[in-house]
Design a protein around this motif. Structure first.
Motif, PDB file in Angstrom:
ATOM      1  N   GLY A 184      34.810  18.326  16.340  1.00 26.10           N
ATOM      2  CA  GLY A 184      33.790  17.783  15.105  1.00 26.10           C
ATOM      3  C   GLY A 184      33.843  16.410  15.126  1.00 26.10           C
ATOM      4  N   GLU A 185      34.859  15.720  15.254  1.00 32.39           N
ATOM      5  CA  GLU A 185      34.806  14.144  15.323  1.00 32.39           C
ATOM      6  C   GLU A 185      33.957  13.469  16.386  1.00 32.39           C
ATOM      7  OE1 GLU A 185      39.397  13.142  13.611  1.00 32.39           O
ATOM      8  OE2 GLU A 185      39.054  13.844  15.677  1.00 32.39           O
ATOM      9  N   LYS A 186      33.910  14.469  17.758  1.00 37.16           N
ATOM     10  CA  LYS A 186      33.134  14.007  18.749  1.00 37.16           C
ATOM     11  C   LYS A 186      31.684  14.101  18.328  1.00 37.16           C
ATOM     12  CE  LYS A 186      36.304  15.336  22.363  1.00 37.16           C
ATOM     13  NZ  LYS A 186      36.145  16.214  23.541  1.00 37.16           N
ATOM     14  N   ARG A 187      31.366  15.328  17.586  1.00 39.77           N
ATOM     15  CA  ARG A 187      29.786  15.605  17.051  1.00 39.77           C
ATOM     16  C   ARG A 187      29.610  14.358  16.105  1.00 39.77           C
ATOM     17  NH1 ARG A 187      25.081  16.607  18.497  1.00 39.77           N
ATOM     18  NH2 ARG A 187      23.848  17.680  16.800  1.00 39.77           N
ATOM     19  N   VAL A 188      30.448  13.837  15.275  1.00 39.36           N
ATOM     20  CA  VAL A 188      30.176  12.801  14.361  1.00 39.36           C
ATOM     21  C   VAL A 188      29.724  11.681  15.049  1.00 39.36           C
ATOM     22  CG1 VAL A 188      31.235  11.381  12.531  1.00 39.36           C
ATOM     23  CG2 VAL A 188      31.463  13.879  12.371  1.00 39.36           C
ATOM     24  N   LYS A 189      30.519  11.064  15.872  1.00 41.01           N
ATOM     25  CA  LYS A 189      30.195   9.931  16.805  1.00 41.01           C
ATOM     26  C   LYS A 189      29.013   9.905  17.553  1.00 41.01           C
ATOM     27  CE  LYS A 189      34.807   7.986  17.453  1.00 41.01           C
ATOM     28  NZ  LYS A 189      34.491   6.634  16.924  1.00 41.01           N
ATOM     29  N   THR A 190      28.539  11.332  17.912  1.00 43.37           N
ATOM     30  CA  THR A 190      27.292  11.458  18.751  1.00 43.37           C
ATOM     31  C   THR A 190      26.120  11.252  17.441  1.00 43.37           C
ATOM     32  OG1 THR A 190      28.261  12.880  20.383  1.00 43.37           O
ATOM     33  CG2 THR A 190      26.013  13.131  19.946  1.00 43.37           C
ATOM     34  N   ASN A 245      27.236  17.028   6.138  1.00 44.11           N
ATOM     35  CA  ASN A 245      27.945  18.298   6.065  1.00 44.11           C
ATOM     36  C   ASN A 245      29.144  18.248   6.815  1.00 44.11           C
ATOM     37  OD1 ASN A 245      26.091  19.689   4.344  1.00 44.11           O
ATOM     38  ND2 ASN A 245      25.000  20.412   6.227  1.00 44.11           N
ATOM     39  N   LEU A 246      29.256  17.611   8.199  1.00 48.53           N
ATOM     40  CA  LEU A 246      30.415  17.577   8.722  1.00 48.53           C
ATOM     41  C   LEU A 246      31.429  16.643   8.175  1.00 48.53           C
ATOM     42  CD1 LEU A 246      29.143  16.945  12.533  1.00 48.53           C
ATOM     43  CD2 LEU A 246      30.390  19.038  11.814  1.00 48.53           C
ATOM     44  N   LYS A 247      31.149  15.529   7.653  1.00 48.04           N
ATOM     45  CA  LYS A 247      32.030  14.844   6.961  1.00 48.04           C
ATOM     46  C   LYS A 247      32.704  15.430   5.689  1.00 48.04           C
ATOM     47  CE  LYS A 247      30.378  10.320   8.615  1.00 48.04           C
ATOM     48  NZ  LYS A 247      29.882   9.074   8.059  1.00 48.04           N
ATOM     49  N   LEU A 248      31.543  16.384   4.960  1.00 47.48           N
ATOM     50  CA  LEU A 248      32.248  17.067   3.746  1.00 47.48           C
ATOM     51  C   LEU A 248      33.298  18.221   4.085  1.00 47.48           C
ATOM     52  CD1 LEU A 248      28.907  17.567   1.426  1.00 47.48           C
ATOM     53  CD2 LEU A 248      30.899  15.992   1.188  1.00 47.48           C
TER      54      LEU A 248
END
Length: 517
Positions: free
Chosen positions: A465-471, A512-515
């Protein structure tokens, strides 16, 4: 169904989730457009005026009448009013009538009248159309049963600048609120009269200074009225937006000043809809970030959001169990969906460059639109589920140069087509912040820190999930640079424009990822 007006004409689209085109009503440039609860749609172009049934697309009225600038349907669709600019005649003579009243079913011209001013040109009706009124210079003329040959009542003693007509849904009594501008140092005032009794000073009145404009906001029951008073200039110099004040009146004669406990402008006011048993209103006010508070019909604050937000608008869904708090215009397009009954946020997402937002009659979907002339790039609309999921986005990539002028929902004619939606449970944004604050990082004594595993710097410790946030953050940064190039006038490639169109989708996914993290 959805009605869309753009530079190719006028179309009717299917409702969510498909939103496919059902019918093209006109391929000409539309000058004015109106819909009513009975399911009729009226429009004018440079050649004619027409009325269609939205659900069947049938033409029920048509007149070759060029030059019409505005059209308006009565609540039940029995009357069509059409206005074109007044042409002055020779000195001492009256010009040609420019306000035309038609019977929709009969297709006949009922009356032609002179209405010189473009502002407040249209008659107003009660919901049952038993009474209508229009502003003629500074006097109010009232008609009954859609008979416009001769007015039945006249209110001329107040030198009216504006008015508003309503009906009490419980008693079916009609009321008219009349606004008069004060002269020679006297205050402005609004008086409420019970139709047709115009004797005395009315059943309720409120006087006030500092008002260049007054906006009338009746509640759904038609027994309480808010007056949003505004000046163009704040003489104290505190606000660029002028000064605003909010006053309350009701048909029982009560009047209050709505006291707001934060300095700054009043951004927006909204009543709960008729589906709610209780009648209260929400006010967004104060310098940004703004406050949002709910008041009862005694102008007492009964609840306020426990955080300040970058918002300037509030809209209740037709059932009143959901509301959106949003920030558009000079704000970044944040949308917060609020569970009214449980007093909790359900979701939040971003819709940048939005010029208009509205609830679907089903109370579940939200439509955001970017329209011309407010914004001339990125025109289109999105249908969004209240949880933040995008159900439909228009236009397709092949139609990026379209200009969209207006997008409307077909009204629910009887109010019984949809049932009140059951709101999905979710953790409020405030609760998430509190939870994060209550869970600090685990303390490790200095003596034991040497026993902590050493992380190889070449090995990533990020979750998927964190990788996707950075992307996503990197893609959004790239899009921002592309938009800057586009706005500077540089011609972008097709694949670069496609990246820009995906900005909202990427921002919603990131949110949504951050929430959920």
């Amino acid at each position: 169904m959805i009605v869309k007006q753009d530079n190719t004409g006028l179309q009717v689209l299917d409702g969510p989730p498909n939103c496919s085109e059902l019918c093209v009503l006109s391929q000409r440039q539309i000058r004015s457009l109106d819909v009513c609860k009975s399911g009729l749609l009226a429009f004018s172009d440079n050649h004619s005026i027409k009325v269609h049934k939205i659900d069947t697309f049938d033409v029920v009225f048509e007149k070759n009448l060029p030059g019409i600038q505005f059209v308006k349907l009565s609540p039940k669709g029995n009357i069509l009013a059409a206005w074109h600019p007044y042409k002055a005649a020779l000195p001492g003579t009256e010009g040609e009538p420019n306000l035309h009243i038609f019977g929709v079913e009969s297709g006949t011209l009922l009356q032609s009248l002179v209405q010189k001013k473009m502002t407040r040109w249209s008659p107003q009706w009660t919901e049952d159309e038993s009474v209508s009124a229009r502003l003629n210079n500074t006097e109010l003329l009232f008609y009954e049963q859609n008979s416009f040959e001769r007015y039945k009542k006249r209110l001329d003693k107040l030198k009216a600048a504006d008015f508003s007509l309503t009906t009490n849904t419980r008693t079916q009594i009609h009321y008219v609120a009349c606004y008069t501008v004060g002269t020679k140092g006297q205050p402005n005032f609004v008086r409420i009269f019970q139709y047709p009794n115009f004797e005395g000073n009315g059943i309720a009145n409120k006087s006030f200074f500092k008002a260049d404009t007054v906006t009338f906001l009746w509640n759904a029951r038609g027994d309480s009225l808010l007056l949003l008073c505004a000046t163009d200039v704040d003489k104290t110099g505190k606000s660029y937006y002028g000064e605003q004040a909010l006053h309350f009146l009701d048909v029982n004669g009560q009047s209050y000043v709505v006291k707001l406990d934060k300095d700054g402008p009043i951004h927006n006011v909204a009543w709960t809809p008729s589906a709610r048993k209780e009648s209260y209103f929400c006010v967004i006010y104060g310098f940004l970030p703004a406050k949002a508070a709910f008041f009862n019909c005694k102008s007492e604050k009964v609840f306020e959001l426990d955080e300040l937000l970058m918002i300037n608008q509030v809209l209740f869904n037709p059932f009143g169990n959901l509301a959106v708090f949003c920030g558009f215009g000079n704000l970044r397009g944040g949308v917060h969906v609020w569970d009214v009954d449980k007093k909790r946020f359900v979701s939040q997402f971003k819709c940048p460059e939005t010029t208009d937002i509205s609830w679907c009659p089903d109370g579940i979907h939200i439509m955001t639109a970017t329209t011309t002339p407010r914004l001339r790039v990125g025109n289109g609309f999105k249908i969004i589920h209240y949880t933040g999921n995008i159900v439909h986005s228009w236009p397709p990539e092949s139609s990026i140069n379209l200009e969209v002028y207006k997008v409307l929902w077909q009204p629910d004619s009887d109010g019984n087509k949809y049932k009140e939606p059951v709101v999905t449970e979710s953790i409020s944004i405030t609760d998430q912040k509190k939870k994060a604050a209550q869970q600090p990082a685990k303390y490790v004594p200095p003596a034991l820190r040497k026993n902590q595993p050493v992380v190889n710097k070449t090995t990533s410790t990020l979750s998927e999930g964190e990788k996707r946030v950075k992307t996503l953050e990197k893609k959004l940064a790239d899009i921002k640079k592309l938009k800057e190039l586009r706005d500077s006038g540089k011609q972008l490639e097709k694949n670069q424009l496609q990246k820009i169109e995906k900005e909202d989708e990427l921002e919603n996914e990131l949110m949504n990822l951050k929430l959920n993290s």
